[in-house]
Design an enzyme around this catalytic site. Structure first.
Site, short mmCIF file in Angstrom:
data_model
loop_
_atom_site.label_atom_id
_atom_site.label_comp_id
_atom_site.label_asym_id
_atom_site.label_seq_id
_atom_site.Cartn_x
_atom_site.Cartn_y
_atom_site.Cartn_z
N HIS A 1 83.37 141.15 106.50
CA HIS A 1 83.15 140.69 107.89
C HIS A 1 84.14 141.36 108.84
O HIS A 1 84.43 140.81 109.91
CB HIS A 1 83.27 139.17 108.02
CG HIS A 1 82.51 138.40 106.99
ND1 HIS A 1 81.22 137.97 107.18
CD2 HIS A 1 82.85 138.01 105.73
CE1 HIS A 1 80.79 137.34 106.09
NE2 HIS A 1 81.77 137.36 105.19
N SER B 1 90.17 164.02 126.37
CA SER B 1 89.44 163.48 127.51
C SER B 1 89.66 164.40 128.70
O SER B 1 90.76 164.94 128.89
CB SER B 1 89.95 162.07 127.82
OG SER B 1 89.67 161.73 129.16
N LYS C 1 94.48 160.99 125.49
CA LYS C 1 93.43 160.65 124.54
C LYS C 1 93.21 161.68 123.45
O LYS C 1 93.34 162.87 123.65
CB LYS C 1 92.11 160.48 125.29
CG LYS C 1 92.08 159.26 126.19
CD LYS C 1 91.71 158.02 125.42
CE LYS C 1 90.21 157.94 125.33
NZ LYS C 1 89.81 156.90 124.41
N GLU D 1 81.86 160.34 115.50
CA GLU D 1 80.87 159.66 116.35
C GLU D 1 79.54 160.40 116.33
O GLU D 1 78.47 159.79 116.34
CB GLU D 1 81.39 159.54 117.78
CG GLU D 1 82.56 158.58 117.90
CD GLU D 1 83.28 158.72 119.23
OE1 GLU D 1 82.65 158.58 120.28
OE2 GLU D 1 84.50 159.00 119.20
#
Ligand code: ARG
Length: 460
Positions: free
Chosen positions: A158, A279, A285, A292
Site C-alpha cells: 500500500h 527544468s 531540478k 517517466e
C-alpha cells in the site's frame, strides 16, 4: 501500375490512392517478403508451373531487388512514393528487371497469403532481437543487484512501510517478471512460426504446390490447416502485442518504483545525469524523464492491443482491408518495447543506491513489528495475541517518539512478561532479514542463491 487494373476503366481517386497505400510503412517487410517470394518461385518450379529458366531468372531478379533494398535511401526514394504496397512494389521492380516473366511470380498466390507469410517471417526475426534486449535488461538488473548485494531497503505494501528487504531482492522481483515475459514471447513465437503461404486469396490454390516443402525451406515448423483462417488470422500479431503490453506494464512499474525512490522524500536512489533532464525554469531540478517516458510509452502499447482487438472483432471471413491497419500497430509495438528495454538497461546502469539512507529507512517506522510478534510466538504466545500485544506496543512507542528497538526491556515487559534480553537482537535489521530464509525469501543467503540462479539462467 496497379496489380488489379483489368477490371477497371476509371482512374483511382488521388486522395483515395494515398489513403489505400501502405508502402510508406509496409516496406519494412521487404526482406521477409522477398524470402517468401523466392521460395514461392521455387515451389512453382517444383510444381512444374514455372520452367527452370523462369525460376532462375525470377530468383536473380529478387536477389537484385534484395541488394538494392539494402542500399540506404533506396526504398525511401521519391521515385517509389506512389507504390501501393510492398507486394506490388516487388512485382513492379521484378518486371522492370527481368521483363514479362516477372508477371508469373504471383501465380497461385494472393497478397492475402503473401502479406501473412511475410509478416510472420518478419515477426519471427524481430522476436529474436526483442528477446535479446530483454536478456540485456535482465543482465542490467543483476549487475545492479550484485553491486548492492547486501544492502537493505524498506519493502512496502500500500506504499506504506512494511518490512525490511534487500535492494537486490527488489531488483530480482523485476528480473522474474522479465523472465516470464521471455517465456511468453517464446510461446507466442510457436504460433507465429506456422506458414500460411499456399492459402491463396481465401480458398487455397489450383496449382500443386508442395506447401510443406516451402514451409521447411522458410524455417516454419508447419503449415496452416485452413485457408480461410490462414488469410484472416491476426492472432499472432495480437498475441505479440499482448506479450509486449505485459512487458511494458512491468517496465512501467519498475519506472514508477524508481521514480518514487529517487524523490527527495524517499531519497533511496540517485539517478545519473545521463538519464535525467533539467527544468527550463527551476535551476535546481533534476527530473527522471527517462523513467517517466517508459511509464508513458506503456500506454501506447496497451492502446495497440485494444486497437487490434477492435480491428478484428467485427470482420467477416476472410481477408478484409481493415487488416492492413495491423502493421503500424505491430511496428510501433516492436520499436516502443525495444527502445524502452534499451533505455531501462541504461537507467539501471546509472543508478546509485544511498546505502545509509536506505538502511536507516529499512529499520525505522516499526518495520520490525512483525519480527517482534514472531519473537513472542517463539516464546509460546498464540500469533493473534502476539499481534495484539505488539500493536499496543507500537501505539505506545509512537507516543514516546521511539522506535521499537529503542524501548527498554521494562517498557516491553509491561506489555508481556515473555520479553527477555534476547529481544533486541531478535528485532535487529540483520535478524529480520536473516529470518526470511525460505526459498523466495529476502535473507542474504536466499537472495545470493537466487542471484546465482538468475545469472545462470540468462547466459547468452
Ligand atoms: N497491403 C495489404 C495489407 O497489408 C496487402 C493485402 C492486400 N490484399 C488485398 N486483397 N487487397 O493488408
Amino acid at each position: 501500375m496497379n496489380l488489379w487494373g483489368g477490371r477497371f476503366t476509371g482512374e483511382t481517386d488521388r486522395k483515395f490512392a494515398e489513403f489505400n497505400a501502405s508502402f510508406s510503412f509496409d516496406r519494412r517487410l521487404i526482406f521477409a517478403d522477398l524470402r517468401a517470394c523466392k521460395v514461392h518461385a521455387q515451389g512453382l518450379g517444383r510444381a512444374g508451373v514455372l520452367s527452370t529458366e523462369e525460376v532462375g531468372s525470377i530468383m536473380r531478379g529478387l536477389e537484385l531487388i534484395e541488394s538494392k533494398a539494402a542500399e540506404p535511401g533506396y526504398l525511401e526514394s521519391t521515385e517509389f512514393a506512389g507504390s501501393e504496397d510492398v507486394h506490388s512494389f516487388i512485382e513492379s521492380r521484378l518486371v522492370e528487371l527481368i521483363g514479362q516473366t516477372g508477371f508469373k511470380l504471383h501465380t497461385g498466390r494472393s497478397r492475402n497469403d503473401q502479406v501473412a507469410v511475410a509478416t510472420r517471417l518478419f515477426l519471427r526475426e524481430e522476436a529474436v532481437r526483442i528477446d535479446e534486449v530483454m536478456r540485456i535488461a535482465q543482465e542490467a538488473l543483476l549487475d545492479l543487484a550484485e553491486r548492492y548485494a547486501g544492502d537493505p531497503l524498506p519493502g512496502y505494501t500500500h506504499l506504506q512501510k512494511a518490512q525490511p528487504i534487500l535492494f537486490a531482492h527488489f531488483l530480482l522481483a523485476y528480473f522474474n517478471m522479465l523472465a516470464r515475459d521471455r517465456a511468453r514471447l517464446a510461446d507466442v513465437v510457436k504460433r507465429v512460426n506456422v506458414m500460411p503461404l499456399g492459402s491463396g486469396a481465401l480458398a487455397g490454390t489450383n496449382f500443386k504446390i508442395d506447401r510443406e516443402w516451402m514451409a521447411d525451406r522458410l524455417g516454419f515448423s508447419g503449415v496452416t490447416r485452413n485457408s480461410l483462417d490462414a488469410v484472416s488470422d491476426r492472432d499472432y500479431i495480437l498475441e505479440f502485442i499482448n506479450f509486449a503490453a505485459i512487458a511494458m506494464m512491468h517496465l512501467s512499474r519498475l519506472a514508477e518504483d524508481l521514480i518514487i525512490y529517487s524523490t527527495q522524500e524517499f531519497g533511496f536512489i540517485r539517478l545519473g545525469d545521463a538519464i535525467s533532464t533539467g527544468s527550463s525554469l527551476m535551476p535546481q531540478k533534476k527530473n527522471p524523464d527517462s523513467l517517466e517516458l517508459i511509464r508513458g510509452k506503456a500506454a501506447r502499447v496497451i492502446g495497440h492491443s485494444t486497437a487490434m482487438l477492435t480491428l478484428a472483432k467485427g470482420l467477416p471471413l476472410a481477408y478484409n482491408k481493415d487488416l492492413q491497419e495491423d502493421k503500424e500497430a505491430l511496428f510501433d509495438t516492436i520499436d516502443t518495447l525495444s527502445d524502452s528495454l534499451i533505455v531501462t538497461s541504461t537507467v539501471l546502469g546509472n543508478i546509485e543506491l544511498d546505502r545509509n539512507r536506505a538502511r536507516a529507512a529499512a529499520i525505522t517506522d516499526y518495520t520490525n513489528a512483525t519480527d517482534l510478534a514472531d519473537y513472542l510466538v517463539r516464546k509460546g504466545l498464540e500469533f493473534r495475541k502476539a499481534h495484539e500485544a505488539v500493536g499496543q506496543i507500537v501505539v505506545y512507542a509512537i507516543g514516546q517518539g521511539k522506535q521499537l528497538q529503542e524501548l527498554t526491556l521494562d517498557e516491553a515487559r509491561s506489555f508481556s512478561p515473555l520479553f527477555e534480553d534476547d529481544v533486541f537482537s531478535a528485532i535487529s535489521l540483520e535478524s529480520s532479514l536473516a529470518g526470511k530464509n525460505q526459498i523466495g525469501g529476502t535473507s542474504l543467503e536466499q537472495v545470493a542463491h537466487e542471484l546465482a540462479r538468475a545469472r545462470d539462467s540468462i547466459k547468452a
